[in-house]
Design an enzyme around this catalytic site. Structure first.
Site, PDB file in Angstrom:
ATOM      1  N   HIS A   9       0.831  -1.066  -0.070  1.00  0.00           N
ATOM      2  CA  HIS A   9       0.039  -0.105   0.014  1.00  0.00           C
ATOM      3  C   HIS A   9       0.889   1.142  -0.034  1.00  0.00           C
ATOM      4  O   HIS A   9       2.073   1.215   0.300  1.00  0.00           O
ATOM      5  CB  HIS A   9      -0.952   0.101   1.257  1.00  0.00           C
ATOM      6  CG  HIS A   9      -0.215   0.142   2.329  1.00  0.00           C
ATOM      7  ND1 HIS A   9       0.501  -1.088   3.014  1.00  0.00           N
ATOM      8  CD2 HIS A   9       0.002   1.009   3.352  1.00  0.00           C
ATOM      9  CE1 HIS A   9       1.067  -0.778   4.199  1.00  0.00           C
ATOM     10  NE2 HIS A   9       0.807   0.624   4.440  1.00  0.00           N
ATOM     11  N   ASP A  46       0.951   4.750   1.978  1.00  0.00           N
ATOM     12  CA  ASP A  46       0.471   5.420   3.154  1.00  0.00           C
ATOM     13  C   ASP A  46      -0.611   6.719   2.774  1.00  0.00           C
ATOM     14  O   ASP A  46      -1.783   6.868   3.360  1.00  0.00           O
ATOM     15  CB  ASP A  46       1.482   6.020   4.156  1.00  0.00           C
ATOM     16  CG  ASP A  46       1.843   4.728   4.877  1.00  0.00           C
ATOM     17  OD1 ASP A  46       1.545   3.693   4.764  1.00  0.00           O
ATOM     18  OD2 ASP A  46       2.856   4.968   5.608  1.00  0.00           O
ATOM     19  N   ARG A 106       5.615  -9.149  17.074  1.00  0.00           N
ATOM     20  CA  ARG A 106       6.466  -7.975  16.576  1.00  0.00           C
ATOM     21  C   ARG A 106       5.764  -6.681  17.187  1.00  0.00           C
ATOM     22  O   ARG A 106       4.410  -6.701  16.827  1.00  0.00           O
ATOM     23  CB  ARG A 106       6.190  -8.268  15.090  1.00  0.00           C
ATOM     24  CG  ARG A 106       7.079  -6.708  14.587  1.00  0.00           C
ATOM     25  CD  ARG A 106       6.781  -7.015  12.849  1.00  0.00           C
ATOM     26  NE  ARG A 106       7.142  -6.112  12.015  1.00  0.00           N
ATOM     27  CZ  ARG A 106       6.928  -4.640  11.717  1.00  0.00           C
ATOM     28  NH1 ARG A 106       5.785  -4.156  12.375  1.00  0.00           N
ATOM     29  NH2 ARG A 106       7.437  -3.961  10.869  1.00  0.00           N
ATOM     30  N   HIS A 123       4.975   0.035  -0.218  1.00  0.00           N
ATOM     31  CA  HIS A 123       5.698  -0.702   0.849  1.00  0.00           C
ATOM     32  C   HIS A 123       4.580  -1.715   1.475  1.00  0.00           C
ATOM     33  O   HIS A 123       3.402  -1.820   1.200  1.00  0.00           O
ATOM     34  CB  HIS A 123       6.358  -0.298   2.312  1.00  0.00           C
ATOM     35  CG  HIS A 123       5.315   0.818   2.856  1.00  0.00           C
ATOM     36  ND1 HIS A 123       4.954   2.204   2.593  1.00  0.00           N
ATOM     37  CD2 HIS A 123       4.404   0.471   3.923  1.00  0.00           C
ATOM     38  CE1 HIS A 123       4.024   2.512   3.476  1.00  0.00           C
ATOM     39  NE2 HIS A 123       3.897   1.653   4.312  1.00  0.00           N
TER      40      HIS A 123
END
Length: 268
Positions: free
Chosen positions: A173, A175, A245, A235
């Site tokens: 996508h 941002d 994470r 990204h």
């Protein structure tokens, strides 16, 4: 299976590490031309136009004790409530907190609200300001032209099966297209790739025809990664295959009308 094998081998070849987890980086910077759509948008804010678009990584912006404060807070909260799928978020500005397959207001969950103290918010605001100043310096803009914007959130990514679209964090996508207010995006990693989890690398897509290697950022505790939010920086995040994470996304806008206030303790 043969097709999958060769596809994976091609992707391994066409990657370059921008920041490895075993490196200690004062600063690593890449600059390149902004996308046309980003140029058109950012011209509306003259003091916020970057000299060039790009991305940078630094392991020297945030102190370890600051990271530990926020990691302890978010681990405690996510132990109280979390998503049924692979992505749990906490937005301290709005109170949005993952709960099974929906969101609740963190400030209306007594056990959660009791964990959020003034010193947590003070550390968060300090980190936000450090990143804001670094973005201004590296992209050659006025720090007064940058405003915190929504959404800004903690995230926990795991290998649990996605239950809702919000759990599918691994899609490519841009941002600026996902969040209209974004002009500069940053992430602070709260733990480390390979030590605390497998998968979960941050991957910049550099060429839609796959002729240019993708650029990889391996998360590391205390590492800040920041970039211009336009179409020059598509990204995705790899799926986490093991472990947990933790990261914080801190986003900035050049539009004062899209600004949000610094964090304070919210009262019911």
């Amino acid at each position: 299976m043969i097709v999958v094998y060769f596809y994976s081998q091609q992707h391994k070849i066409k990657e370059t590490k921008f920041a490895a987890a075993n490196e200690k980086l004062p600063l690593r910077l890449q600059k390149f031309e902004c996308s046309e759509s980003y140029k058109t948008e950012i011209r509306r804010y003259p003091n916020c136009v970057p000299q060039k678009c790009g991305r940078f990584v630094s392991d020297h912006l945030v102190e370890e004790n600051e990271v530990n404060v926020l990691l302890s807070l978010v681990r405690t909260i996510f132990a109280i409530t979390s998503s049924s799928g692979g992505a749990t978020i906490l937005n301290l500005n709005t109170g949005a907190l993952s709960y099974k397959e929906q969101f609740v207001n963190a400030y209306r969950v007594p056990r959660v609200a009791a964990e959020i103290r003034e010193h947590h918010l003070a550390v968060y605001n300090t980190i936000k300001n450090k990143i804001k100043h670094a973005i201004a310096e590296q992209f050659g803009i006025s720090k007064e032209s940058l405003y915190l914007t929504d959404p800004t959130f903690f995230s926990l990514l795991t290998n649990l099966t996605a239950k809702t679209i919000n759990d599918e964090y691994w899609h490519t996508h841009v941002d600026k297209e996902t969040y209209e207010s974004f002009h500069y995006t940053s992430l602070l990693y709260l733990n480390t790739y390979q030590r605390d989890y497998k998968g979960g690398r941050f991957i910049f897509i550099n060429d839609t025809d796959a002729s240019t290697p993708n650029t990889i950022v391996e998360p590391k505790k205390g590492r800040v990664s920041a970039f211009t939010s336009g179409a020059e920086n598509p990204h995705y995040v790899e799926q986490v295959t093991d472990g947990e994470r933790y990261a914080i996304t801190i986003s900035f806008t050049c539009d004062s009308e899209r600004a949000i206030e610094d964090l304070i303790i919210k009262k019911n």
